[in-house]
Structures are given as C-alpha cells and as structure tokens.
Motif scaffolding. Structure first.
Motif, PDB file in Angstrom:
ATOM      1  N   TYR A 222       8.631   3.893   0.945  1.00  0.00           N
ATOM      2  CA  TYR A 222       8.334   5.216   0.302  1.00  0.00           C
ATOM      3  C   TYR A 222       7.231   6.004   1.073  1.00  0.00           C
ATOM      4  CZ  TYR A 222      10.672   3.874  -3.859  1.00  0.00           C
ATOM      5  OH  TYR A 222      11.726   3.348  -4.682  1.00  0.00           O
ATOM      6  N   ASN A 223       6.092   5.352   1.299  1.00  0.00           N
ATOM      7  CA  ASN A 223       4.940   6.240   2.201  1.00  0.00           C
ATOM      8  C   ASN A 223       4.141   5.174   2.960  1.00  0.00           C
ATOM      9  OD1 ASN A 223       2.403   7.479   2.540  1.00  0.00           O
ATOM     10  ND2 ASN A 223       2.326   8.010   0.549  1.00  0.00           N
ATOM     11  N   HIS A 225       1.940   5.824   5.048  1.00  0.00           N
ATOM     12  CA  HIS A 225       0.212   6.318   5.103  1.00  0.00           C
ATOM     13  C   HIS A 225      -0.533   5.502   3.865  1.00  0.00           C
ATOM     14  CE1 HIS A 225       0.971   9.099   8.377  1.00  0.00           C
ATOM     15  NE2 HIS A 225       1.867   9.882   7.349  1.00  0.00           N
ATOM     16  N   ALA A 226       0.122   5.621   2.853  1.00  0.00           N
ATOM     17  CA  ALA A 226      -0.513   5.025   1.840  1.00  0.00           C
ATOM     18  C   ALA A 226      -0.422   3.487   1.776  1.00  0.00           C
ATOM     19  CB  ALA A 226      -0.021   5.387   0.211  1.00  0.00           C
ATOM     20  N   TYR A 229      -3.223   2.532   4.225  1.00  0.00           N
ATOM     21  CA  TYR A 229      -4.683   2.648   3.201  1.00  0.00           C
ATOM     22  C   TYR A 229      -4.698   1.617   2.360  1.00  0.00           C
ATOM     23  CZ  TYR A 229      -6.835   4.535  -0.938  1.00  0.00           C
ATOM     24  OH  TYR A 229      -7.468   4.781  -2.037  1.00  0.00           O
TER      25      TYR A 229
ATOM     26  N   ILE B 338     -11.898   7.132  -2.346  1.00  0.00           N
ATOM     27  CA  ILE B 338     -11.066   8.020  -2.820  1.00  0.00           C
ATOM     28  C   ILE B 338     -10.506   8.984  -1.679  1.00  0.00           C
ATOM     29  CG2 ILE B 338     -10.909  10.097  -4.608  1.00  0.00           C
ATOM     30  CD1 ILE B 338     -13.250   8.287  -5.952  1.00  0.00           C
ATOM     31  N   PRO B 339      -9.404   9.205  -1.337  1.00  0.00           N
ATOM     32  CA  PRO B 339      -9.066   9.737  -0.197  1.00  0.00           C
ATOM     33  C   PRO B 339      -8.937  11.374  -0.454  1.00  0.00           C
ATOM     34  CG  PRO B 339      -7.077   8.720  -0.905  1.00  0.00           C
ATOM     35  CD  PRO B 339      -8.164   8.197  -2.022  1.00  0.00           C
ATOM     36  N   HIS B 343      -1.632  13.003  -1.753  1.00  0.00           N
ATOM     37  CA  HIS B 343      -0.211  12.598  -1.696  1.00  0.00           C
ATOM     38  C   HIS B 343       0.167  11.712  -0.562  1.00  0.00           C
ATOM     39  CE1 HIS B 343       1.355  15.716  -4.717  1.00  0.00           C
ATOM     40  NE2 HIS B 343       0.425  14.819  -5.122  1.00  0.00           N
ATOM     41  N   ARG B 344      -0.956  12.030   0.626  1.00  0.00           N
ATOM     42  CA  ARG B 344      -0.433  10.957   1.864  1.00  0.00           C
ATOM     43  C   ARG B 344      -0.932   9.736   1.798  1.00  0.00           C
ATOM     44  NH1 ARG B 344       0.433  13.031   7.283  1.00  0.00           N
ATOM     45  NH2 ARG B 344      -0.908  12.219   8.718  1.00  0.00           N
ATOM     46  N   PHE B 345      -2.089   9.498   1.180  1.00  0.00           N
ATOM     47  CA  PHE B 345      -2.732   8.282   1.367  1.00  0.00           C
ATOM     48  C   PHE B 345      -3.122   7.734  -0.059  1.00  0.00           C
ATOM     49  CE2 PHE B 345      -4.550   9.798   5.495  1.00  0.00           C
ATOM     50  CZ  PHE B 345      -4.039   9.062   6.066  1.00  0.00           C
ATOM     51  N   GLY B 346      -3.249   8.530  -1.303  1.00  0.00           N
ATOM     52  CA  GLY B 346      -3.521   7.858  -2.455  1.00  0.00           C
ATOM     53  C   GLY B 346      -2.723   7.265  -3.159  1.00  0.00           C
ATOM     54  N   LEU B 347      -1.521   7.732  -3.129  1.00  0.00           N
ATOM     55  CA  LEU B 347      -0.607   7.356  -3.910  1.00  0.00           C
ATOM     56  C   LEU B 347       0.789   7.079  -3.313  1.00  0.00           C
ATOM     57  CD1 LEU B 347      -1.148   9.888  -6.933  1.00  0.00           C
ATOM     58  CD2 LEU B 347      -1.608   7.580  -7.159  1.00  0.00           C
ATOM     59  N   VAL B 348       1.307   6.000  -4.007  1.00  0.00           N
ATOM     60  CA  VAL B 348       3.004   6.127  -3.566  1.00  0.00           C
ATOM     61  C   VAL B 348       3.706   6.696  -5.006  1.00  0.00           C
ATOM     62  CG1 VAL B 348       5.096   4.550  -3.048  1.00  0.00           C
ATOM     63  CG2 VAL B 348       2.602   3.686  -2.458  1.00  0.00           C
ATOM     64  N   ASP B 350       6.820   7.291  -5.592  1.00  0.00           N
ATOM     65  CA  ASP B 350       7.653   6.838  -6.399  1.00  0.00           C
ATOM     66  C   ASP B 350       7.478   5.432  -7.000  1.00  0.00           C
ATOM     67  OD1 ASP B 350       9.943   8.946  -5.703  1.00  0.00           O
ATOM     68  OD2 ASP B 350       9.295   8.464  -3.476  1.00  0.00           O
TER      69      ASP B 350
END
Ligand SMILES: Nc1ncnc2c1ncn2[C@@H]1O[C@H](COP(=O)(O)OP(=O)(O)OP(=O)(O)O)[C@@H](O)[C@H]1O
Ligand SMILES: [Mg+2]
Lengths: 348, 512
Positions: A222-223, A225-226, A229, B338-339, B343-348, B350
């Motif tokens: 899905y992501n 980058h995340a 992180y 806390i980035p 949207h890019r780093f903090g959360l998936v 979906d």
C-alpha cells in the motif's frame, strides 16, 4: 462498507455472465447455435464423473498459480514468472521422484518440498534484483521464464534421460495419484493434489490476514514510505514475497509432475499454467478463496472447451475468446462498478 | 441580496456518520467567505458536495439563483465552480501548461493540441492575477506554493467564477501565505467569489468578509467578520472557551537526551542541505526549530529517525550512537516521530485506524505473539487512543482514508505520544488542526516534557514555536545559527535570524 464488499463480490460474477453473453453473440454471428455450444461446454466440464474429475485435475495447478500471483500482488509486486517457476517446480519434483529411493512417507513430501524450493529459488533471483538494484521484477521474471524452459528441456534430454523427450515415470512412492479418486471418477487423472491446493489457499489467507508478515507485506504494497517509516525492512519483504509467491507456483509444478503425468517431457513452448494464473488472480481479486473459485471456473472452461468441436462443431478457440472477454470485463470493472452504483441510486 | 451560490439545508451521510446535517451557506458575489469548523465538522464534505464529488441526500444548491443538480466536477466546472484541493492533483512529469489544459486542450484546425495558444492564455491569466507562474516549468521542479498556484490557474482556465479553497495555507510557509492572501484579494477585485476553509483565525480576520461556522455537521450560523473577533469565532466553533496562550511551568531540563555533532546530510538531489549542524536537547525540555522551509529541517529530522543517511557527523541518543541505524532500531531505542507529511509517511491509508495505531508495534506483545496478530488487542488499544485523543471516526475499523485530515493527524499524534518515547520529534504537528485540537496537542507535548522526555518541535508557525518551546534553535542554511530564549525574543527578531542576519548579543552561548 457492506455495499462496497457486495459490489466487489458481484463484479467477477457479472463479468463472467457478460463474457458468456458476449461469447453467445459471437457464436450466433459466426453461425453456430450458442445453446448447443454451451451445452457441449457444460457436458465437457461436468457431463459425467470422468469429466468432473478432469475438471478438478485442471483446476488444481490453476489454484496454485493464481495464489502465487495474488500473493505477490498483495505486496504490490507483479510476478509474471509463475510460468518458469511451475516448470522448475515440476522438474525438481520429477527429479526427486526418480532419483530418491525411500518409503512414501518420506519420498512424497520430499518431492513436494523440492518443487516448492525450486520455485522459491527461481523467484528469489528477481526478488533480490528488485530489492538490491531496483530492477523491475516484470522484466526479470519474464526472462527467467525462458531460462527455465530451455534449461529444463536440456536437463530432461541430457541428465534425466539419454536424449529422450520424456522421462521414465516416477516411482509410486512419490506419486500423488489416487486409485480411489480415479475409480470414483471413471479413471480420470484426478489426484490428491486438489487437497494440497485447497490447503495452500488456507495458508495464504492465514499469512496475509493473520500474521505479522502479512501485515508487513500488505503495508509495503500500500505505502512503501510509511512502511519504511514504521521500521519495516522493505527490501527483505520484497524478497520474501517473491520467494513465497514462487513457492506456490513451484508447487503447481508438482501437481502436474507428481499428480497428473508422473513424468516431465521436453516442452516446445509455454505451458501457460503460469500465465493463466494471472487471469485467475485478477478474476479472484487477489483473495485466496475467490482465487479457488476463479481457478475452478478456468478449469471448467478449459476442460469443457475440448467437447465443443465434437459436440457442437464450435472451435475451441471460442472458449479462449470467452475467457479473454471475461478478463476484459473484470479489467473494466470500473464501468460495472459505476453502473451498479447508478442502479442502486435509481432504486432509492 | 444577490447570491452567486446558495447551498440550502444540505444533508450528506456516510456509513455510520452524518457529515452534513442541514447546513446552509450563501455566498455573495465578490466576497471571501470563510468556512470554519472543528476537525471532522464536515467542511470538506460540504465543499465536495458543491463541487459535484458527492451527491447530497437532501437540500438544494442554487447557482446565480437557479436551482442546479451538480452531478460531477465537470458539471461544476461548467457552472463556473472551481476547487483547489488540499492534496494537489497534478501530473508531476508534465509542465505547468500541460497540466492546466489537461482535459480541455485547445485544438488547431488539424486536431492537434495548440500548445502555443494555451501557453499565451495561461501567461495572460497569470499576469492578470499576479500569480507569477512559469508556464513551461515542470511540476516536479516547482515548490508547493507554486503548485498551488497552478491549481488556481487550472480553475481560472476553466472559467471559474467561484473558487473553493480547502485549507490552502496548511501546506504553505508564512511567506507563501502572504502571497496567497494577495492573490485572493486580487481575485475578488476581478469579481471572483471565494469560499475559504481554514483553521487559522488570523487569516479569516485578515481577508474574509463573512464566516459560516459548522460544528459536528450542523450549521451554527454566519457572522460578519468585521463584527467579530478571534475569541468569539473560536468559542462559536468549539462550543467552549479556547485558551490561546499555552499554560506551562518553567522547564527543568536535566541530562542530554539528543546530541548532534557536526552533522552533514544530503537531500534527494545529492546536495548537502544540513551542513555541519550541532544541536542538543535535554530531558524535560522542548526545543523548537524555527527556520524558513528548505533550510535543512526535513533532512535533519529524516536523518535522526533513520529515513535518510547522514553523510558525516554523530547523532547520539542517551549517550548511545544511533547515527545511520535502521528506522526500527532508532524507534526501539526511544524515538517517536510525528512526520511532516502524514499521507506519505504517517499512515497506510488503506489500513483501518486500528491497524495504523500499531504501525511500529505490531510485532510486539500484546499485539502479536509468535508472529500471529491479535486483532482484539490491536482494536482495544485503538479504542483507547481514539477516545483519549478525540479522534472522530465512526469506528476503529474505518479506513484511515475516510477520516478528515485533522482526525488523521490526531490519530498519528496519539500513536506517537502514547509510546512516550525519550525523544519525541514533532514536525508541523498541528498542521490542519482546529484551534481546540491545537490547544490539546500543545498540552500533550508539555505533559511529555514534564514527564522528563525531550521534545523536538519543528514548525513554520512562529506563534507555536514561541508558545510551546523552552528554547528556540534557529536554522539557516543547514546550520543552527542561533539559540534564543522564547521569553526574550519576538517574531520580528526570529524573522531576521531566520533570514540569516546576525543579531547582537545572541548566539550559541544561550542555553548550552
Ligand atoms: N469518504 C468518506 N467515507 C466515510 N466517511 C467520511 C468520508 N469522508 C468524510 N467522512 C467523515 O465525515 C466527517 C466529516 O469529514 P470532513 O472531511 O468533511 O471534515 P472536515 O471538516 O473537512 O475536517 P478537517 O478540518 O479535519 O479537514 C468525518 O467524520 C469523516 O470521518
Ligand atoms: Mg477537510
């Protein structure tokens, strides 16, 4: 939410129906009677216990290649190499089947494991290249398909036989063939592999939905980058996903080798079990249980197609067209989704 | 009075939640109309209804007095309604011109795209509204502020008379905000009408004529900005008094938690952006980093957290060298982050809220055992956090994507603060949050400090830096150029330091 689920569920079914309707139209236009044609297709797939057995036999490797591709896809990877992984899996299973002398309780699991390991090893290469050097997995897996095909042929000719095109049959201790299943299906080639394939679907579901590994794989898909992180090792996950995906495909090879044929022959070209797996995964929306149904549909269509020329005078290519149409409708699911939502709005 | 847009008694439901409940908003020609409300109040939803992205269950929309059924963004465009979304929708590898004409390309007689005509038109529009956009620049090469102007041009090019801005200033630097405000003013001078969503009351006071307030999906009312003040606006919106000045005791800093020596970090274009930086943060203090965007703040944070390699230098946490360790090792040794880019780093996006809450802890007990996840524990934890941090969501099973921007941010903050790391890095933590939530987050940061944790706060909001920090490190050109005491400085002085000029009597001596 519930509605979305329902729609996701309905799309493949509607696609199948649309595909069949479109196929009927094509039959009509080309001057065949679609009712006769589809009756022949049905009889060819489910007409008697023998054809049912053969349908199941065909479904078995499709389940596994479907799972293989679906698994990779959940992590955002496109494993086009199932084809080659099936071949090396098949070859490894036969090799162990021929070379080892052991009681069944050791010999059979060993041969199965060999197929899994071979498929996994084959997909390890594109996995590591992607993870370390960023080489796109689609290109590498396609190349690996050719390497698998030609190396397998060479090994069959010069290592497993003395220049022959087919090996000796494996010893009975490594065989998945089931006299009992054969006898209840009027001596079809149905074998115990179907149980292995169904079990593999459960395994995939469990890995994806219940384990930390599945959690990581999906997150990476899905992501990226995340995931980075969050401290996940993205490279390791890419390799692992490819290896597991290849393992499923390798196992599909064992189904053919240890179950259906008991031998391996020189191949003149693609065997297509791997490529068809892409369509199966797509139709099953990468969900392991839906993949089982999609594989069954493919198995039935392909098996039933054999009856169409004799039973209705319709060329088997027509079934390929229908399958292509079904895939087309799944791929354009956006339109179906939109139409369904419209329809629902209208009801209100 | 003549209204260009009227949204009357709008109702919009989502599964498990009524996002808009009988809301009315009326926009006059040539005015800037603020839309104010807490996170999750339903502002974006309401504007998405106007822009044709969602269909309302009830209510009526009138454009220039005529009832309209806005079924799609294309229809909205045809009616002269344009929207600048918070997350831009641009093709990175296209030029400005290509992006703007996309879907509405001018044709030559031969049927090919008349790019010269488009470029000329865009240049004209850009000059007319003072946007100063280069039509031939590639999107990937221009700043966020410029990208936003491209979005504005896109709507103008399509003939928008009414422009909707969804939190346009949340992603901008203070300088860019000033410029945007000028642009807004010049748009209204040319007769355009604007709806502006923002959480910053100062901006409302500065440019808006009227303000409609919504609370928990319900319309509270519309006020004239000239007749109100920030305090009143805040209490109307939250439903209680809001404290603007954060209360806190004097810090009692102890031993060093973070020590950075002579750090060099390259950015993605392989140019050094952090150039020999020194910084220390002690247990029990909040150090704020003030600086103009692009002076190495993001690279500094990414190197501390392991997302980017340091070229040279040493980063020590609790006296242990953590330079260039993996993000997981760094997280485990006690760093929370806390980035800046949620949207890019903090959360998936979906994943459900529950799954996002355990993003760094999923492999630990009790969330999993022998590599098998325990969803019951995961969702229990999430239930606890969404209560504690007032994350407004229908349930912990809802996908992160479906939450309002501010509530996504609160979920991330909850996750990071709850682990109570020795070093908490908060990058633009209150971006996109309403004033009530900001107050709450500031309290939480100070609570962590009082527990003896070290907090690194990076923010473009000088108010925030001055209010919350115990020490301010000013970053310029990849270095900390001054350390100042927030009690003894002000915005002007900080502004000068951030621009690279030296101020007498200030310097590294303070606080070290
Ligand atoms: N697509 C969606 N599906 C389900 N629920 C949604 C969806 N979009 C928004 N919501 C819900 O509707 C409510 C209002 O959300 P909205 O995004 O309009 O808030 P907002 O006022 O813009 O908040 P913020 O200031 O945080 O951006 C929230 O509770 C949100 O969770
Ligand atoms: Mg919003």
């Amino acid at each position: 939410m519930a509605n979305k689920r329902l729609i996701t569920f309905l799309i493949p079914i509607i696609s199948v129906i649309l595909g069949l309707i479109a196929g009927a139209i094509i039959m009509l236009v080309s001057g065949y009677n679609p009712i006769v044609g589809y009756t022949a297709l049905w009889n060819g797939a489910f007409g008697d216990s023998y054809t049912i057995g053969e349908t199941v036999r065909r479904t078995t490797p499709y389940i596994l290649t479907g799972l293989s591709i679906a698994f990779a896809f959940r992590s955002g990877l496109f494993n086009i190499g199932a084809e080659g992984q099936v071949i090396v899996g098949w070859l490894a299973a036969i090799w162990v089947g021929l070379a080892v002398d052991a009681p069944m309780i050791i010999h059979l699991p060993l041969a199965i494991l060999a197929s899994v390991a071979a498929g996994a090893l084959w997909s390890f290469v594109p996995g590591i290249l992607k993870a370390k050097l960023g080489v796109h997995e689609v290109i590498v897996t396609i190349m690996m398909n050719y390497i698998a095909l030609f190396s397998a042929n060479e090994i069959i000719r010069s290592v497993l036989t003395d220049g022959a095109t087919t090996t000796e049959p494996i010893s009975a201790t490594a065989s998945l063939a089931s006299p009992w299943l054969q006898s209840i299906t009027f001596y079809s080639r149905m074998h115990y592999g179907i149980l292995i394939a169904l079990f593999a679907a459960v395994i995939m579901w469990f890995i994806i939905e219940r384990t930390t590994l599945g959690y990581e794989l999906k997150a990476v898909g899905y992501n990226k980058h995340a995931s980075k992180y969050a401290g996940m090792n993205v490279s390791k996950n890419i390799v692992l996903t490819m290896v597991i995906s290849g393992g499923f495909a390798g196992l599909a090879g064992a189904m053919e080798g240890l179950g259906t044929y008991g031998t391996i022959s020189v191949m003149s070209g693609n065997i297509n079990i791997g490529f068809d797996g892409i369509a199966v995964a797509l139709l099953g929306a990468n969900n392991p249980f839906a993949v089982v149904f999609a594989a069954f549909l493919f198995g039935a269509l392909k098996e039933g197609a054999g009856e169409m020329p004799t039973g209705a005078g319709v060329p088997t290519e027509l079934v390929d067209i229908i399958i292509a149409l079904i895939i087309f409708f799944v791929a354009s699911s956006y339109i179906i989704r939109w139409a369904l939502l419209r329809f629902k709005k209208g009801e209100k | 009075m003549e209204y260009v847009i009227e949204m009357l008694n709008i109702r919009k439901e989502f599964p498990g939640i009524i996002a808009n409940d009988n809301i009315t908003i009326q926009l006059k020609k040539g005015e800037i109309h603020a839309l104010l409300g807490e996170n999750g109040a339903g502002k974006s939803t309401l504007m998405n209804v106007l822009f044709g992205l969602y269909q309302p269950e009830k209510g009526e929309i009138r454009v220039n007095g005529k009832k309209e059924n806005i079924t799609s963004p294309n229809k909205a465009n045809d009616l002269g309604i344009g929207m600048v979304h918070q997350h831009f929708m641009l093709v990175e590898s296209f030029t400005v011109t290509q992006n703007i004409v996309l879907g509405k390309e001018p044709r030559k007689k031969t049927g090919t795209i008349d790019i010269d005509k488009a470029r000329k038109e865009i240049q004209e529009l850009s000059d007319r509204y003072g946007l100063r956009v280069d039509p031939d620049a590639k999107i990937s090469d221009i700043s966020v502020g410029m990208q936003q102007r491209v979005e504005i041009l896109k709507t103008l090019y399509r003939g928008a008379e009414v422009l909707i801005f969804d939190e346009p200033t949340a992603v901008l630097t203070p300088q860019e905000i000033k410029e945007l405000i000028e642009i807004l003013k010049s748009l209204t001078r040319e007769g355009k009408s604007i709806i502006l969503i923002t959480h910053k009351l100062k901006e409302i006071m500065e440019v808006c004529d009227t303000c409609t307030i919504i609370r928990k999906g319900k319309g509270i009312g519309t006020v004239k900005v000239a007749e109100t003040n920030p305090i009143e606006l805040a209490s109307l919106m939250v439903g209680r008094e809001v404290n603007f000045k954060t209360e806190k005791k004097v810090a009692e800093p102890k031993e060093n938690v973070l020590e950075i020596e002579n750090l060099y970090v390259k950015d993605s274009r392989k140019v050094d952006l952090v150039k020999g930086l020194d910084l220390n943060i002690r247990a029990g203090e909040i150090v704020g980093i003030a600086g103009v965007d692009g002076n190495g703040q993001s690279e500094l944070i990414e190197s501390i957290t392991g997302l980017r390699k340091a070229r040279s230098g040493v980063i020590k946490l609790n006296n242990k060298d953590i330079t260039n360790l993996s993000p997981r090792k760094i997280t485990e040794s006690g760093v929370g982050h806390i980035p800046e880019d949620r949207h890019r780093f903090g959360l998936v996006l979906d994943y459900s809220i529950g799954e996002n809450i355990v993003l760094q802890t999923y492999y630990k007990k009790p969330y999993s055992k022998v590599k098998i996840l325990n969803y019951k524990e995961i969702f229990n934890k999430a239930e606890q956090l969404i209560k504690e941090y007032d994350v407004r969501t229908p349930s912990v099973y809802t996908k992160a994507r479906a939450l309002s921007g501010g509530n996504q941010q609160k979920a991330i903050i909850g996750r990071e603060v709850d682990r109570s790391p020795d070093l908490l890095i908060a990058a633009q933590p209150t971006r996109g949050l309403d004033v009530g939530a900001i107050e709450f987050i500031h309290k939480k940061l100070i609570e962590e400090r009082d527990k003896g944790k070290a907090v690194l706060l990076v923010s473009f909001e000088l108010d925030e830096i001055l209010n919350v920090s115990d020490r301010i490190a000013v970053m310029f050109d990849g270095k900390v150029v001054a350390i100042v005491n927030p009690e003894e400085t002000n915005e002007q002085e900080l502004g000068m330091l951030m621009a690279g000029s030296k101020v007498n009597g200030m310097g590294e001596a303070n606080g070290k």
